[in-house]
Design a protein around this motif. Sequence first.
Motif, PDB file in Angstrom:
ATOM      1  N   THR A  35      42.245  40.653  52.600  1.00  0.00           N
ATOM      2  CA  THR A  35      42.383  39.968  51.251  1.00  0.00           C
ATOM      3  C   THR A  35      41.008  38.994  51.319  1.00  0.00           C
ATOM      4  OG1 THR A  35      43.829  38.568  52.355  1.00  0.00           O
ATOM      5  CG2 THR A  35      44.575  40.330  50.830  1.00  0.00           C
ATOM      6  N   PHE A  36      41.034  37.857  52.062  1.00  0.00           N
ATOM      7  CA  PHE A  36      40.124  36.930  52.250  1.00  0.00           C
ATOM      8  C   PHE A  36      39.924  36.846  53.814  1.00  0.00           C
ATOM      9  CE2 PHE A  36      44.247  34.800  51.259  1.00  0.00           C
ATOM     10  CZ  PHE A  36      44.418  34.151  52.580  1.00  0.00           C
ATOM     11  N   ALA A  37      38.947  35.840  53.987  1.00  0.00           N
ATOM     12  CA  ALA A  37      38.805  35.635  55.406  1.00  0.00           C
ATOM     13  C   ALA A  37      39.963  35.119  56.455  1.00  0.00           C
ATOM     14  CB  ALA A  37      37.652  34.517  55.547  1.00  0.00           C
ATOM     15  N   ASP A  38      40.322  36.064  57.372  1.00  0.00           N
ATOM     16  CA  ASP A  38      41.702  35.971  58.094  1.00  0.00           C
ATOM     17  C   ASP A  38      42.952  36.224  57.306  1.00  0.00           C
ATOM     18  OD1 ASP A  38      40.421  35.167  60.471  1.00  0.00           O
ATOM     19  OD2 ASP A  38      40.396  33.147  60.277  1.00  0.00           O
ATOM     20  N   GLY A  39      42.950  36.839  56.290  1.00  0.00           N
ATOM     21  CA  GLY A  39      44.032  37.244  55.379  1.00  0.00           C
ATOM     22  C   GLY A  39      44.159  38.721  55.173  1.00  0.00           C
ATOM     23  N   ALA A  66      39.904  30.040  44.077  1.00  0.00           N
ATOM     24  CA  ALA A  66      39.103  31.624  44.221  1.00  0.00           C
ATOM     25  C   ALA A  66      38.739  31.777  45.639  1.00  0.00           C
ATOM     26  CB  ALA A  66      37.789  31.413  43.057  1.00  0.00           C
ATOM     27  N   VAL A  67      38.934  32.891  46.156  1.00  0.00           N
ATOM     28  CA  VAL A  67      38.543  33.465  47.212  1.00  0.00           C
ATOM     29  C   VAL A  67      37.821  34.710  47.209  1.00  0.00           C
ATOM     30  CG1 VAL A  67      40.406  32.226  48.713  1.00  0.00           C
ATOM     31  CG2 VAL A  67      40.626  34.639  47.764  1.00  0.00           C
ATOM     32  N   GLU A  68      36.946  34.849  48.258  1.00  0.00           N
ATOM     33  CA  GLU A  68      35.965  36.149  48.178  1.00  0.00           C
ATOM     34  C   GLU A  68      36.782  37.257  49.011  1.00  0.00           C
ATOM     35  OE1 GLU A  68      32.910  37.049  46.986  1.00  0.00           O
ATOM     36  OE2 GLU A  68      33.143  34.964  45.673  1.00  0.00           O
ATOM     37  N   ARG A  69      36.699  38.273  48.531  1.00  0.00           N
ATOM     38  CA  ARG A  69      37.422  39.374  49.370  1.00  0.00           C
ATOM     39  C   ARG A  69      36.908  39.610  50.567  1.00  0.00           C
ATOM     40  NH1 ARG A  69      41.539  43.049  48.580  1.00  0.00           N
ATOM     41  NH2 ARG A  69      41.566  42.535  46.503  1.00  0.00           N
ATOM     42  N   ALA A  70      37.390  39.803  51.730  1.00  0.00           N
ATOM     43  CA  ALA A  70      36.953  39.897  52.953  1.00  0.00           C
ATOM     44  C   ALA A  70      36.531  41.469  53.202  1.00  0.00           C
ATOM     45  CB  ALA A  70      38.005  39.388  54.128  1.00  0.00           C
ATOM     46  N   LYS A  71      35.410  41.627  53.950  1.00  0.00           N
ATOM     47  CA  LYS A  71      35.192  43.058  54.504  1.00  0.00           C
ATOM     48  C   LYS A  71      34.732  42.943  56.063  1.00  0.00           C
ATOM     49  CE  LYS A  71      33.433  44.087  50.180  1.00  0.00           C
ATOM     50  NZ  LYS A  71      32.374  44.340  49.213  1.00  0.00           N
ATOM     51  N   PRO A  72      35.866  43.027  56.682  1.00  0.00           N
ATOM     52  CA  PRO A  72      35.622  42.703  58.249  1.00  0.00           C
ATOM     53  C   PRO A  72      35.211  44.032  58.810  1.00  0.00           C
ATOM     54  CG  PRO A  72      38.163  42.920  57.632  1.00  0.00           C
ATOM     55  CD  PRO A  72      37.276  42.869  56.355  1.00  0.00           C
ATOM     56  N   THR A  73      34.131  43.633  60.016  1.00  0.00           N
ATOM     57  CA  THR A  73      33.600  44.684  60.622  1.00  0.00           C
ATOM     58  C   THR A  73      34.626  45.217  61.795  1.00  0.00           C
ATOM     59  OG1 THR A  73      32.978  43.281  62.310  1.00  0.00           O
ATOM     60  CG2 THR A  73      31.470  43.720  60.547  1.00  0.00           C
ATOM     61  N   ALA A  74      34.292  46.343  62.517  1.00  0.00           N
ATOM     62  CA  ALA A  74      35.095  46.628  63.461  1.00  0.00           C
ATOM     63  C   ALA A  74      35.421  45.627  64.554  1.00  0.00           C
ATOM     64  CB  ALA A  74      34.457  48.006  63.948  1.00  0.00           C
ATOM     65  N   LEU A 130      43.247  47.754  60.329  1.00  0.00           N
ATOM     66  CA  LEU A 130      44.173  46.905  60.733  1.00  0.00           C
ATOM     67  C   LEU A 130      45.753  47.374  60.527  1.00  0.00           C
ATOM     68  CD1 LEU A 130      43.883  44.407  62.774  1.00  0.00           C
ATOM     69  CD2 LEU A 130      44.455  42.982  60.726  1.00  0.00           C
ATOM     70  N   VAL A 131      46.682  47.591  61.588  1.00  0.00           N
ATOM     71  CA  VAL A 131      48.012  48.087  61.336  1.00  0.00           C
ATOM     72  C   VAL A 131      48.835  47.043  62.239  1.00  0.00           C
ATOM     73  CG1 VAL A 131      47.314  50.231  60.940  1.00  0.00           C
ATOM     74  CG2 VAL A 131      47.944  49.746  63.197  1.00  0.00           C
ATOM     75  N   GLY A 132      49.968  46.852  61.699  1.00  0.00           N
ATOM     76  CA  GLY A 132      50.919  46.032  62.246  1.00  0.00           C
ATOM     77  C   GLY A 132      52.256  46.913  62.632  1.00  0.00           C
ATOM     78  N   SER A 133      52.808  46.717  63.673  1.00  0.00           N
ATOM     79  CA  SER A 133      54.226  47.385  63.693  1.00  0.00           C
ATOM     80  C   SER A 133      55.384  46.503  64.371  1.00  0.00           C
ATOM     81  CB  SER A 133      54.024  48.690  64.395  1.00  0.00           C
ATOM     82  OG  SER A 133      53.730  48.412  65.729  1.00  0.00           O
ATOM     83  N   ARG A 134      56.452  46.551  64.155  1.00  0.00           N
ATOM     84  CA  ARG A 134      57.572  46.050  64.930  1.00  0.00           C
ATOM     85  C   ARG A 134      58.274  46.911  65.838  1.00  0.00           C
ATOM     86  NH1 ARG A 134      61.751  43.955  60.229  1.00  0.00           N
ATOM     87  NH2 ARG A 134      62.910  43.942  62.238  1.00  0.00           N
TER      88      ARG A 134
END
Length: 194
Positions: free
Chosen positions: A153-157, A102-110, A138-142
Amino acid sequence: AAVSRALMRVLLDLPAPRPPKRIEVPAAELAALAGMYHSRSTDELMGLVVRDGKLLGGGAELIPTGPGTFANASGRTTFTFASGSPRRLRVVTRNATVDYVAVERAKPTAAQLAAYAGTYYSAELDVSHVVSVKDGRLVGSRWPGATLAAEPTFADGFMFGRGWHATFTRNAAGAITGFELSNGRCRRVKFERK
């Protein structure tokens, strides 16, 4: 797949699978099992929710069969929960056994999101991904104009859409060094920070 299995049962004159025998589980116990689970070995995520008094994973009911044990509708896949902190889940199918935690859902700051920004390269795929922050996400692009917004999702995920999950990696000092990208077919494709 379900149609082909049913056809095979008819052709081979095999009995239909028996549904598992259901036991009653208090709502509070089901609620305690809900949440997000991560497999460290496969990098897969599994989300469990309680709806209408039933524990659901991917929209399908996990049928309670015993203390801490559940099965899918055919009874061929079992789910066994182990208490403790964090809670553990073992999923057994005909083809594999996968352990989840089980992992806690992350809520990262700016500021935390900004730390992920950068260019990442996979030598295996010969592909670069640019990770940036846009409108607080966070966005990703190729390539320019083709971006995927990420959900923590979780810390660093982060889930980057289309079934792709990225788990960012860090060095001993805590600096982000890259990420591993996985989906149902590909596991842990490594991208290094440039």
